[in-house]
Design a protein around this motif. Structure first.
Motif, PDB file in Angstrom:
ATOM      1  N   ASN A   1      67.629  32.307  32.799  1.00  0.00           N
ATOM      2  CA  ASN A   1      66.977  31.288  31.970  1.00  0.00           C
ATOM      3  C   ASN A   1      66.801  31.753  30.531  1.00  0.00           C
ATOM      4  N   CYS A   2      66.447  33.006  30.343  1.00  0.00           N
ATOM      5  CA  CYS A   2      66.138  33.499  29.000  1.00  0.00           C
ATOM      6  C   CYS A   2      67.373  33.897  28.206  1.00  0.00           C
ATOM      7  N   PHE A   3      68.403  34.375  28.870  1.00  0.00           N
ATOM      8  CA  PHE A   3      69.567  34.881  28.153  1.00  0.00           C
ATOM      9  C   PHE A   3      70.739  33.898  28.160  1.00  0.00           C
ATOM     10  N   LEU A   4      70.464  32.665  28.527  1.00  0.00           N
ATOM     11  CA  LEU A   4      71.516  31.653  28.620  1.00  0.00           C
ATOM     12  C   LEU A   4      72.195  31.384  27.282  1.00  0.00           C
ATOM     13  N   THR A   5      71.453  31.446  26.212  1.00  0.00           N
ATOM     14  CA  THR A   5      72.012  31.106  24.897  1.00  0.00           C
ATOM     15  C   THR A   5      72.342  32.337  24.055  1.00  0.00           C
ATOM     16  N   ILE A   6      72.446  33.497  24.678  1.00  0.00           N
ATOM     17  CA  ILE A   6      72.680  34.705  23.877  1.00  0.00           C
ATOM     18  C   ILE A   6      74.072  34.707  23.236  1.00  0.00           C
ATOM     19  N   PHE A   7      75.070  34.162  23.898  1.00  0.00           N
ATOM     20  CA  PHE A   7      76.408  34.167  23.304  1.00  0.00           C
ATOM     21  C   PHE A   7      76.478  33.288  22.054  1.00  0.00           C
ATOM     22  N   PRO A   8      76.003  32.039  22.095  1.00  0.00           N
ATOM     23  CA  PRO A   8      76.002  31.260  20.842  1.00  0.00           C
ATOM     24  C   PRO A   8      75.133  31.903  19.755  1.00  0.00           C
ATOM     25  N   ASP A   9      74.035  32.533  20.147  1.00  0.00           N
ATOM     26  CA  ASP A   9      73.201  33.215  19.159  1.00  0.00           C
ATOM     27  C   ASP A   9      73.919  34.433  18.580  1.00  0.00           C
ATOM     28  N   PHE A  10      74.735  35.099  19.384  1.00  0.00           N
ATOM     29  CA  PHE A  10      75.550  36.197  18.873  1.00  0.00           C
ATOM     30  C   PHE A  10      76.557  35.673  17.845  1.00  0.00           C
TER      31      PHE A  10
END
Length: 170
Positions: A143-152
């Motif tokens: 749930n928390c790391f779902l958007t880490i790739f777009p944020d990267f």
């Protein structure tokens, strides 16, 4: 503090607030993917630590006082949302990014990791302790790391913007 510094701080506070409204809702986890992170990164890269931290503190105080600058509005009740840790993580990220002496991309990655870990630990604390809804560490991580790739990708994009804007800021 110079007028130019205050102007940049106000500008970044406004950009972060605007970035919160440019969003892709992720209703299945109760979060939004927003462009806030891009403006937080640029704030940390273009301003010094003191001014970047003051900018984020201003943004958080505005939102907690009720101004609708967060993705879903504002108000003191945000402190009880499991995702508030990500908002607090913005402040931690700008502090971390301005505390290390390394390449721009490494700074943004350090900021990204500190931002996500703040969000993750606050989320786990609120779900397990406050709401007493143990969802499991794996599900919390997803749930928390779902958007880490777009944020990267926003980290990479902010490095490119920084290269172009840096000569104009100071």
């Amino acid at each position: 503090m110079k007028t130019k510094d205050v102007t940049y701080m106000a500008l970044f506070t406004a950009l972060i607030a605007i970035g919160s409204k440019i969003q892709i809702p992720l209703d299945f986890i109760g979060m939004h993917f927003t462009l806030q992170w891009l403006f937080v990164l640029l704030c940390a890269l273009l301003l010094n630590r003191k001014h970047a931290c003051l900018t984020l503190m201003t943004y958080l105080c505005l939102g907690l006082s009720g101004a609708p600058v967060f993705a879903s509005g504002g108000g003191i009740g945000y402190l009880l949302k499991p995702t508030f840790g990500f908002l607090f993580g913005f402040l931690v990220a700008v502090y971390v990014m301005n505390s290390i002496q390394t390449t721009t991309i490494k700074k943004t990655i350090a900021g990204l990791l500190s931002y996500y870990f703040c969000g993750f630990f606050y989320y786990c604390f609120m779900m397990y302790i406050f709401y007493q809804q143990p969802i499991g560490i794996i599900m919390a991580f997803i749930n928390c790391f779902l958007t880490i790739f777009p944020d990267f990708l926003l980290c990479l994009f902010s490095c490119e913007i920084y290269k172009r804007l840096n000569k104009f800021i100071y």
